[in-house]
Design a protein around this motif. Structure first.
Motif, PDB file in Angstrom:
ATOM      1  N   TRP A   4       0.824  -1.205   0.000  1.00  0.00           N
ATOM      2  CA  TRP A   4       0.000   0.000   0.000  1.00  0.00           C
ATOM      3  C   TRP A   4       0.860   1.257   0.000  1.00  0.00           C
ATOM      4  CZ3 TRP A   4      -4.969  -0.648  -0.982  1.00  0.00           C
ATOM      5  CH2 TRP A   4      -5.569  -1.881  -0.669  1.00  0.00           C
ATOM      6  N   PRO A   5       0.582   2.214  -0.921  1.00  0.00           N
ATOM      7  CA  PRO A   5       1.308   3.487  -0.917  1.00  0.00           C
ATOM      8  C   PRO A   5       0.785   4.396   0.195  1.00  0.00           C
ATOM      9  CG  PRO A   5      -0.347   3.506  -2.652  1.00  0.00           C
ATOM     10  CD  PRO A   5      -0.393   2.129  -2.030  1.00  0.00           C
ATOM     11  N   VAL A   6       1.690   5.029   0.932  1.00  0.00           N
ATOM     12  CA  VAL A   6       1.278   5.868   2.052  1.00  0.00           C
ATOM     13  C   VAL A   6       1.980   7.221   1.977  1.00  0.00           C
ATOM     14  CG1 VAL A   6       0.890   3.853   3.526  1.00  0.00           C
ATOM     15  CG2 VAL A   6       3.085   5.029   3.625  1.00  0.00           C
ATOM     16  N   ALA A  67      -3.786  16.393   0.344  1.00  0.00           N
ATOM     17  CA  ALA A  67      -4.999  15.572   0.394  1.00  0.00           C
ATOM     18  C   ALA A  67      -5.752  15.628  -0.933  1.00  0.00           C
ATOM     19  CB  ALA A  67      -5.894  16.040   1.542  1.00  0.00           C
ATOM     20  N   ARG A  68      -5.904  16.834  -1.492  1.00  0.00           N
ATOM     21  CA  ARG A  68      -6.641  16.974  -2.757  1.00  0.00           C
ATOM     22  C   ARG A  68      -5.929  16.271  -3.906  1.00  0.00           C
ATOM     23  NH1 ARG A  68      -6.828  22.367  -1.086  1.00  0.00           N
ATOM     24  NH2 ARG A  68      -5.286  22.905  -2.675  1.00  0.00           N
ATOM     25  N   VAL A  69      -4.629  16.507  -4.019  1.00  0.00           N
ATOM     26  CA  VAL A  69      -3.875  15.976  -5.155  1.00  0.00           C
ATOM     27  C   VAL A  69      -3.772  14.456  -5.073  1.00  0.00           C
ATOM     28  CG1 VAL A  69      -1.620  15.940  -6.293  1.00  0.00           C
ATOM     29  CG2 VAL A  69      -2.599  18.114  -5.524  1.00  0.00           C
ATOM     30  N   GLU A  70      -3.478  13.933  -3.887  1.00  0.00           N
ATOM     31  CA  GLU A  70      -3.322  12.479  -3.753  1.00  0.00           C
ATOM     32  C   GLU A  70      -4.650  11.763  -3.987  1.00  0.00           C
ATOM     33  OE1 GLU A  70      -0.624  10.527  -3.365  1.00  0.00           O
ATOM     34  OE2 GLU A  70       0.627  12.318  -3.623  1.00  0.00           O
ATOM     35  N   ALA A  71      -5.752  12.366  -3.564  1.00  0.00           N
ATOM     36  CA  ALA A  71      -7.062  11.749  -3.787  1.00  0.00           C
ATOM     37  C   ALA A  71      -7.398  11.686  -5.275  1.00  0.00           C
ATOM     38  CB  ALA A  71      -8.139  12.525  -3.038  1.00  0.00           C
ATOM     39  N   ALA A  72      -6.878  12.626  -6.057  1.00  0.00           N
ATOM     40  CA  ALA A  72      -7.181  12.682  -7.485  1.00  0.00           C
ATOM     41  C   ALA A  72      -6.252  11.812  -8.329  1.00  0.00           C
ATOM     42  CB  ALA A  72      -7.114  14.128  -7.971  1.00  0.00           C
ATOM     43  N   ARG A  73      -5.129  11.398  -7.780  1.00  0.00           N
ATOM     44  CA  ARG A  73      -4.169  10.593  -8.540  1.00  0.00           C
ATOM     45  C   ARG A  73      -4.647   9.144  -8.644  1.00  0.00           C
ATOM     46  NH1 ARG A  73       1.693  12.412  -8.514  1.00  0.00           N
ATOM     47  NH2 ARG A  73       2.032  10.219  -9.068  1.00  0.00           N
ATOM     48  N   GLY A  76      -2.684   7.351  -6.088  1.00  0.00           N
ATOM     49  CA  GLY A  76      -2.608   8.121  -4.849  1.00  0.00           C
ATOM     50  C   GLY A  76      -2.460   7.251  -3.615  1.00  0.00           C
ATOM     51  N   ILE A  77      -2.126   7.895  -2.522  1.00  0.00           N
ATOM     52  CA  ILE A  77      -1.864   7.169  -1.274  1.00  0.00           C
ATOM     53  C   ILE A  77      -3.126   6.479  -0.765  1.00  0.00           C
ATOM     54  CG2 ILE A  77       0.071   8.618  -0.622  1.00  0.00           C
ATOM     55  CD1 ILE A  77      -1.800  10.062   1.357  1.00  0.00           C
ATOM     56  N   ALA A  78      -2.928   5.340  -0.121  1.00  0.00           N
ATOM     57  CA  ALA A  78      -4.028   4.572   0.471  1.00  0.00           C
ATOM     58  C   ALA A  78      -4.156   4.838   1.965  1.00  0.00           C
ATOM     59  CB  ALA A  78      -3.808   3.085   0.235  1.00  0.00           C
ATOM     60  N   LEU A  79      -3.192   5.566   2.541  1.00  0.00           N
ATOM     61  CA  LEU A  79      -3.194   5.829   3.982  1.00  0.00           C
ATOM     62  C   LEU A  79      -2.391   7.087   4.244  1.00  0.00           C
ATOM     63  CD1 LEU A  79      -3.895   4.675   6.889  1.00  0.00           C
ATOM     64  CD2 LEU A  79      -1.588   3.683   6.859  1.00  0.00           C
ATOM     65  N   ALA A  80      -2.954   7.987   5.077  1.00  0.00           N
ATOM     66  CA  ALA A  80      -2.244   9.176   5.532  1.00  0.00           C
ATOM     67  C   ALA A  80      -1.815   8.960   6.978  1.00  0.00           C
ATOM     68  CB  ALA A  80      -3.134  10.412   5.423  1.00  0.00           C
ATOM     69  N   ILE A  81      -0.530   9.158   7.265  1.00  0.00           N
ATOM     70  CA  ILE A  81       0.031   8.945   8.597  1.00  0.00           C
ATOM     71  C   ILE A  81       0.324  10.311   9.206  1.00  0.00           C
ATOM     72  CG2 ILE A  81       1.940   7.944   9.894  1.00  0.00           C
ATOM     73  CD1 ILE A  81       2.260   6.020   7.408  1.00  0.00           C
ATOM     74  N   ILE A  82      -0.294  10.595  10.352  1.00  0.00           N
ATOM     75  CA  ILE A  82      -0.192  11.920  10.957  1.00  0.00           C
ATOM     76  C   ILE A  82       0.705  11.851  12.194  1.00  0.00           C
ATOM     77  CG2 ILE A  82      -1.475  13.835  11.980  1.00  0.00           C
ATOM     78  CD1 ILE A  82      -3.908  12.893  10.373  1.00  0.00           C
ATOM     79  N   VAL A  83       1.835  12.546  12.122  1.00  0.00           N
ATOM     80  CA  VAL A  83       2.786  12.578  13.246  1.00  0.00           C
ATOM     81  C   VAL A  83       3.155  14.027  13.571  1.00  0.00           C
ATOM     82  CG1 VAL A  83       3.718  10.255  13.005  1.00  0.00           C
ATOM     83  CG2 VAL A  83       4.650  12.064  11.590  1.00  0.00           C
ATOM     84  N   THR A  84       2.170  14.897  13.497  1.00  0.00           N
ATOM     85  CA  THR A  84       2.331  16.313  13.805  1.00  0.00           C
ATOM     86  C   THR A  84       2.204  16.551  15.308  1.00  0.00           C
ATOM     87  OG1 THR A  84      -0.036  16.719  13.672  1.00  0.00           O
ATOM     88  CG2 THR A  84       1.210  16.866  11.606  1.00  0.00           C
ATOM     89  N   PRO A  85       2.490  17.769  15.791  1.00  0.00           N
ATOM     90  CA  PRO A  85       2.073  18.122  17.154  1.00  0.00           C
ATOM     91  C   PRO A  85       0.570  17.948  17.329  1.00  0.00           C
ATOM     92  CG  PRO A  85       3.683  19.699  16.357  1.00  0.00           C
ATOM     93  CD  PRO A  85       3.337  18.819  15.188  1.00  0.00           C
ATOM     94  N   ASN A  86       0.146  17.809  18.573  1.00  0.00           N
ATOM     95  CA  ASN A  86      -1.234  17.416  18.875  1.00  0.00           C
ATOM     96  C   ASN A  86      -2.284  18.355  18.302  1.00  0.00           C
ATOM     97  OD1 ASN A  86       0.046  15.442  20.361  1.00  0.00           O
ATOM     98  ND2 ASN A  86      -0.362  16.372  22.347  1.00  0.00           N
TER      99      ASN A  86
END
Length: 365
Positions: A4-6, A67-73, A76-86
């Motif tokens: 899966w591309p992420v 998010a917009r560009v990857e959803a249109a490809r 595109g990615i199958a999973l978004a991994i969020i490791v930002t500050p809370n």
């Protein structure tokens, strides 16, 4: 099996959690990191993407654009991994879920319980869910402990003791960065950063729900703007009692997460710093050390017995479960959005109790 591309949001190389997530991804062999918005600063994001070998066209400086560009490809990615500050967890997650991209997010879920509840109402009604990274539920022997409790090895649970102790914020000059700023890390301090892990572990293994708690919440280093230590009494369903101690100023402690459960038949102990072993003790004086990978252990391992599994492997197991989910199967042990909300309920109850001198406060279900 599918690979899966992420994509990753936050977590530029050199950040602790970003590096951990990428190593865990690699251990599974089920994911390929192909896109990222690795920093809110454009120059840093571009350099980070280059360092990780990402296509410049998929190295983003704006996560909403990503998010917009990857959803249109078509690829595109199958999973978004969020490791930002809370403070960025929910805004970033919302953008990707709205674009139809599943999300795996670090914890705590939000800055407040109200934020978490509104987010859940917004997306659950649309059929969206997400994975929340409660890492310790990925340890093989934590899952084995859960199985033993479920199978009745301990009998009726009477008492649950959990503690999570660190010392890295104990130095008066220590810099906790965004974690010590309530605007970016939340008002919970140590309750959100590591206390939610301990609370989730207690409920995950015992199968019981904490109904009310009484908390003493402290800032033992005076310059800290958020709590750095808390001692909490817990009352669970089925008349079980317990306590939780969380501290990031416990001198001499590294990552000392320990769970003990006491039932009518036996007691059980698991220690994160020796994660391959469960200790089961009975009233007749017998103590049994159960090793991960042994023939009597019902929980599968990533590595053969004698080859230690640790923090990265626990993360990898969460990612392997996530891949299974993306494949269209169920992954019942995987922490989800409801678990993230549960963590916020714990934080709010503990903070409320702490301001009321330890009054018993409901942990809202």
């Amino acid at each position: 099996m599918n690979t899966w591309p992420v994509g990753m949001i936050g977590g530029a190389p050199g950040s602790f959690m970003g590096d951990v997530h990428r190593r865990a991804l690699a251990l599974t062999g089920r994911f390929s990191l192909v896109a990222g918005c690795l920093s809110r600063h454009a120059g840093t994001a571009q350099k980070a993407g280059q360092a990780l070998g990402l296509d410049p066209a998929r190295t983003y400086t704006d996560w909403t654009q990503m998010a917009r560009v990857e959803a249109a490809r078509p690829d595109g990615i199958a999973l978004a991994i969020i490791v930002t500050p809370n403070d960025m967890h929910l805004p970033v997650a919302a953008a990707f879920l709205e674009a139809g991209i599943p999300v795996l997010c670090e914890k705590p879920l939000a800055l407040t319980l109200d934020q978490a509840r509104h987010f859940t109402e917004r997306f659950i009604t649309k059929g969206h869910d997400m994975v929340v990274a409660y890492t310790y539920s990925g340890y093989a022997m934590v899952r084995e402990a859960r199985r033993l409790v479920h199978d009745g090895t301990l009998g009726t649970i009477r008492n649950i003791q959990v503690e999570y102790l660190q010392d890295w914020l104990g130095d008066a000059d220590s810099d906790g960065g965004w974690r010590l700023d309530p605007r970016t890390g939340g008002a919970g301090g140590c309750l959100g950063d590591i206390g939610t892990h301990a609370f989730h572990l207690a409920e995950f293994v015992s199968g019981l729900r904490c109904e009310v708690l009484s908390a003493r919440v402290s800032r033992l280093v005076p310059r800290h703007a958020v709590p750095d230590d808390a001692q909490i009494q817990l009352r669970f369903s089925d008349n079980a009692v317990g306590s939780l101690w969380v501290s990031q100023v416990a001198t001499g402690s590294g990552n000392a997460l320990r769970l003990r459960l006491f039932g009518e038949k036996a007691g059980l102990e698991w220690n994160q710093e020796q994660p391959d072993t469960l200790i089961v003790s009975t009233a007749d004086g017998r103590t049994t050390h159960i090793a991960r990978g042994g023939s009597a252990v019902g929980t599968p391992s990533l590595l053969p017995r004698g080859h230690p599994e640790g923090y990265l492997e626990a993360f990898a197991r969460l990612y392997a479960d996530t891949a299974y989910l993306l494949d269209g199967h169920d992954a019942p042990l995987l922490p989800r959005l409801a678990d993230g909300v549960r963590g916020q309920e714990f934080i709010e109850a503990a903070l409320t109790s702490g301001t009321q001198y330890g009054a018993w406060v409901s942990v809202r279900a």
